[in-house]
Design an enzyme around this catalytic site. Structure first.
Site, PDB file in Angstrom:
ATOM      1  N   SER A  28     -58.929  50.485  -8.899  1.00 38.42           N
ATOM      2  CA  SER A  28     -58.852  51.959  -8.971  1.00 38.42           C
ATOM      3  C   SER A  28     -60.246  52.572  -9.008  1.00 38.42           C
ATOM      4  O   SER A  28     -60.524  53.569  -8.345  1.00 38.42           O
ATOM      5  CB  SER A  28     -58.121  52.388 -10.243  1.00 38.42           C
ATOM      6  OG  SER A  28     -56.787  52.005 -10.207  1.00 38.42           O
ATOM      7  N   ARG A  32     -62.402  54.936  -6.050  1.00 43.05           N
ATOM      8  CA  ARG A  32     -62.937  56.265  -6.394  1.00 43.05           C
ATOM      9  C   ARG A  32     -64.462  56.300  -6.283  1.00 43.05           C
ATOM     10  O   ARG A  32     -65.036  57.311  -5.894  1.00 43.05           O
ATOM     11  CB  ARG A  32     -62.493  56.642  -7.812  1.00 43.05           C
ATOM     12  CG  ARG A  32     -60.997  57.001  -7.874  1.00 43.05           C
ATOM     13  CD  ARG A  32     -60.496  56.912  -9.303  1.00 43.05           C
ATOM     14  NE  ARG A  32     -59.150  57.421  -9.475  1.00 43.05           N
ATOM     15  CZ  ARG A  32     -58.033  56.730  -9.248  1.00 43.05           C
ATOM     16  NH1 ARG A  32     -58.099  55.489  -8.797  1.00 43.05           N
ATOM     17  NH2 ARG A  32     -56.848  57.281  -9.471  1.00 43.05           N
ATOM     18  N   ASP A 321     -48.564  48.516 -13.455  1.00 40.48           N
ATOM     19  CA  ASP A 321     -48.819  47.439 -12.494  1.00 40.48           C
ATOM     20  C   ASP A 321     -48.578  46.049 -13.089  1.00 40.48           C
ATOM     21  O   ASP A 321     -48.714  45.039 -12.386  1.00 40.48           O
ATOM     22  CB  ASP A 321     -50.271  47.514 -11.988  1.00 40.48           C
ATOM     23  CG  ASP A 321     -50.494  48.766 -11.135  1.00 40.48           C
ATOM     24  OD1 ASP A 321     -49.524  49.240 -10.513  1.00 40.48           O
ATOM     25  OD2 ASP A 321     -51.628  49.270 -11.103  1.00 40.48           O
ATOM     26  N   LYS A 348     -43.399  50.588  -5.333  1.00 40.93           N
ATOM     27  CA  LYS A 348     -44.755  50.000  -5.305  1.00 40.93           C
ATOM     28  C   LYS A 348     -44.928  49.198  -4.010  1.00 40.93           C
ATOM     29  O   LYS A 348     -44.200  49.427  -3.057  1.00 40.93           O
ATOM     30  CB  LYS A 348     -44.958  49.140  -6.557  1.00 40.93           C
ATOM     31  CG  LYS A 348     -45.020  49.965  -7.843  1.00 40.93           C
ATOM     32  CD  LYS A 348     -46.237  50.856  -7.867  1.00 40.93           C
ATOM     33  CE  LYS A 348     -46.310  51.710  -9.115  1.00 40.93           C
ATOM     34  NZ  LYS A 348     -47.401  52.693  -9.052  1.00 40.93           N
ATOM     35  N   ARG A 352     -40.386  46.224  -6.802  1.00 39.87           N
ATOM     36  CA  ARG A 352     -40.744  45.150  -7.738  1.00 39.87           C
ATOM     37  C   ARG A 352     -39.600  44.767  -8.670  1.00 39.87           C
ATOM     38  O   ARG A 352     -39.584  43.647  -9.188  1.00 39.87           O
ATOM     39  CB  ARG A 352     -41.999  45.538  -8.537  1.00 39.87           C
ATOM     40  CG  ARG A 352     -43.232  45.448  -7.672  1.00 39.87           C
ATOM     41  CD  ARG A 352     -44.505  45.722  -8.411  1.00 39.87           C
ATOM     42  NE  ARG A 352     -45.634  45.417  -7.517  1.00 39.87           N
ATOM     43  CZ  ARG A 352     -46.854  45.892  -7.657  1.00 39.87           C
ATOM     44  NH1 ARG A 352     -47.140  46.703  -8.670  1.00 39.87           N
ATOM     45  NH2 ARG A 352     -47.798  45.563  -6.814  1.00 39.87           N
TER      46      ARG A 352
HETATM   47  C1  S3P Z   1     -53.404  53.840  -9.258  1.00 39.14           C
HETATM   48  C2  S3P Z   1     -52.342  54.476  -9.856  1.00 39.14           C
HETATM   49  C3  S3P Z   1     -51.028  53.836 -10.051  1.00 39.14           C
HETATM   50  C4  S3P Z   1     -51.114  52.318  -9.912  1.00 39.14           C
HETATM   51  C5  S3P Z   1     -51.909  51.898  -8.719  1.00 39.14           C
HETATM   52  C6  S3P Z   1     -53.329  52.448  -8.793  1.00 39.14           C
HETATM   53  C7  S3P Z   1     -54.668  54.595  -9.076  1.00 39.14           C
HETATM   54  O1  S3P Z   1     -50.138  54.330  -9.061  1.00 39.14           O
HETATM   55  O2  S3P Z   1     -49.802  51.783  -9.816  1.00 39.14           O
HETATM   56  O3  S3P Z   1     -51.963  50.494  -8.621  1.00 39.14           O
HETATM   57  O4  S3P Z   1     -55.682  53.984  -8.730  1.00 39.14           O
HETATM   58  O5  S3P Z   1     -54.658  55.817  -9.276  1.00 39.14           O
HETATM   59  P1  S3P Z   1     -49.307  55.707  -9.267  1.00 39.14           P
HETATM   60  O6  S3P Z   1     -50.267  56.830  -9.264  1.00 39.14           O
HETATM   61  O7  S3P Z   1     -48.370  55.733  -8.099  1.00 39.14           O
HETATM   62  O8  S3P Z   1     -48.602  55.548 -10.577  1.00 39.14           O
END
Ligand code: S3P
Length: 438
Positions: A28, A32, A321, A348, A352
């Site tokens: 994540s 970003r 996750d 997802k 899952r």
């Molecule tokens: C993420 C947010 C989550 C997560 C994903 C990464 C992110 O998803 O499941 O692996 O980097 O903002 P959601 O925003 O759909 O909950």
């Protein structure tokens, strides 16, 4: 040997997990970091960048839009920011690969550009819902066409004038929040997002690190449009979601004592620790430090017997996750584990809930599948065959299951492990896993 070259794995009992390991950088944060560094004025250095297919796809997309990104060594990037008004029209389709984060965050950012763009993805991403971002972005004035049912590819019309909105998000999703905030950076006036449950605030904190004036508190964020970003250096911690497979494996395998170094332990990510501790796990945080305002720690995990629990619904967004690997822990625990309030798991990288139920059943586990979760009866696992459905976390979760089975767990379709955890199989073997290519 890397996972990408192999169609599948055979997981079997290995040895106790011992020693210290470092898992790759946070996915994540890596996405970003590239995005904001690309929009900044000046040069940003990223250390600990995840060399996964997902995050590399995001970097390649910015390169296609004219941003110079150097890779002086593994896990390092030097990004020559183009400024908020400096991206160039790409000549082709922008391929997000397997990455929902890439596509959803980019949809916000590209909605505000003067040029048209098309965001596409692989088979799995092409089945994932995008209306959750298209709706708020359209309210801001974006023009995005999708396939029937709001599926990718997304065709984004450039040259739109965006207006700030006050958005109450119906889903607890950091991706949705981030898409709206990134569009808000380019919109007239202020853009606010309110969430039904607080989600990871990486976008908010990183915008602030890049000099953007942003107000935020758990479940709320507000940004004013028209601000510029100032280049900064980012150190990416190890990804808790990648550490999770080793945390559960070390908990399950007798004699284990494993140290996971420098893991990001943000409370919005570590719901699994609370769930596992309630099940009886022995996990200690040591050498806690702050890394760009975010907590990082070594996690020392010792084997402990687990008992089933009802997973508190309020923990769900903080461990969204981690359900594939939690389901494996539940299958090896004494008693029943109940998971609910987790319907998001159906959209997802795979469904899952269905993937875990099918996989666990093939190992002889009793599972009741529910719309928003599952009831898992713990007990002895036997060997079996698993289809990961191309989902990286399903593949890795069943590699963990293999450590508790008398027999072999054959796991099909593991190439996508490289999206989030390149080299998982090598590191797993090094830690003590029984895992080989099939
Ligand atoms: C993420 C947010 C989550 C997560 C994903 C990464 C992110 O998803 O499941 O692996 O980097 O903002 P959601 O925003 O759909 O909950």
């Amino acid at each position: 040997m890397t996972s990408r070259r192999h169609e599948g794995w055979i997981a079997t009992r290995g040895s106790a997990l011992r020693g210290g390991i470092v898992v790759p950088g946070d996915k994540s944060i890596s996405h970003r970091a590239v995005m904001l560094a690309a929009l900044a004025d000046g040069v940003s250095r990223i250390d600990g960048f995840l060399e996964g297919a997902d995050t590399r796809a995001t970097a390649a997309i910015f390169a296609q839009m004219g941003v110079r990104i150097e890779s002086p060594s593994t896990s390092r990037r030097i990004v020559h920011g183009a400024g908020v008004d400096g991206l160039r029209a790409p000549s082709g389709v922008l391929d997000c690969g397997n990455a929902g984060t890439g596509m959803r965050l980019l949809s916000g950012l590209l909605s505000a550009q003067p040029f048209d763009s098309v965001l596409a993805g692989d088979e799995s991403l092409s089945r994932r819902p995008m209306n959750r971002v298209i709706e708020p972005l359209s309210r801001m004035g974006a023009r995005i066409d999708a396939e029937d049912g709001g599926l990718p590819p997304l065709r984004i019309r450039g040259g739109q004038r965006l207006e700030g909105i006050d958005f109450q998000s119906p889903v607890a999703s950091a991706q949705v929040k981030s898409a709206v905030l990134l569009a808000g950076l380019f919109a007239r006036g202020e853009t606010s997002v309110r969430e039904p449950h607080p989600t990871r605030d990486y976008t908010e904190r990183m915008l602030s690190a890049f000099g953007v004036d942003i107000e935020h508190s758990p479940g709320f964020a507000r940004v004013r449009g028209g601000q510029r970003l100032r280049a900064t250096d980012i150190a990416v911690p190890a990804d808790f979601s990648s550490a999770a497979f080793f945390i559960v494996a070390a908990t399950l395998v007798p004699g284990s004592e494993l140290r996971l170094r420098g893991v990001g332990v943000d409370p919005r990510r570590t719901g699994l620790l609370a769930a596992l501790r309630a099940m009886g796990a022995d996990i200690v945080e040591e050498r806690s430090a702050s890394h760009g305002g975010k907590p990082v720690a070594d996690l020392v995990v010792r084997h402990a017997p687990l008992r089933g629990i009802e997973v508190p619904v309020e923990l769900v967004p903080d461990m969204i996750d981690e359900f594939p690997v939690l389901a494996v822990a539940a299958a090896c625990a004494r008693g029943t584990t109940v998971i609910g309030g987790a319907a998001e798991l159906r959209v997802k990288e795979s469904d899952r809930i269905a993937a875990m139920a099918a996989g666990l059943r093939s190992l002889g586990v009793q599972v009741e599948e529910r719309t928003d979760g599952a009831v898992i009866e713990g007990g002895a696992l036997r060997g079996g065959a698993i289809d990961s459905l191309g989902d990286h976390r399903i593949a890795m979760a069943f590699a963990v299951a293999g450590q508790c089975v008398d027999g072999e767990v054959a796991i099909k379709d593991v190439a996508n492990v490289a999206t989030s955890f390149p080299g998982f199989d090598d590191l797993a073997r090094q830690a003590g896993f029984g895992l080989r290519a099939r």
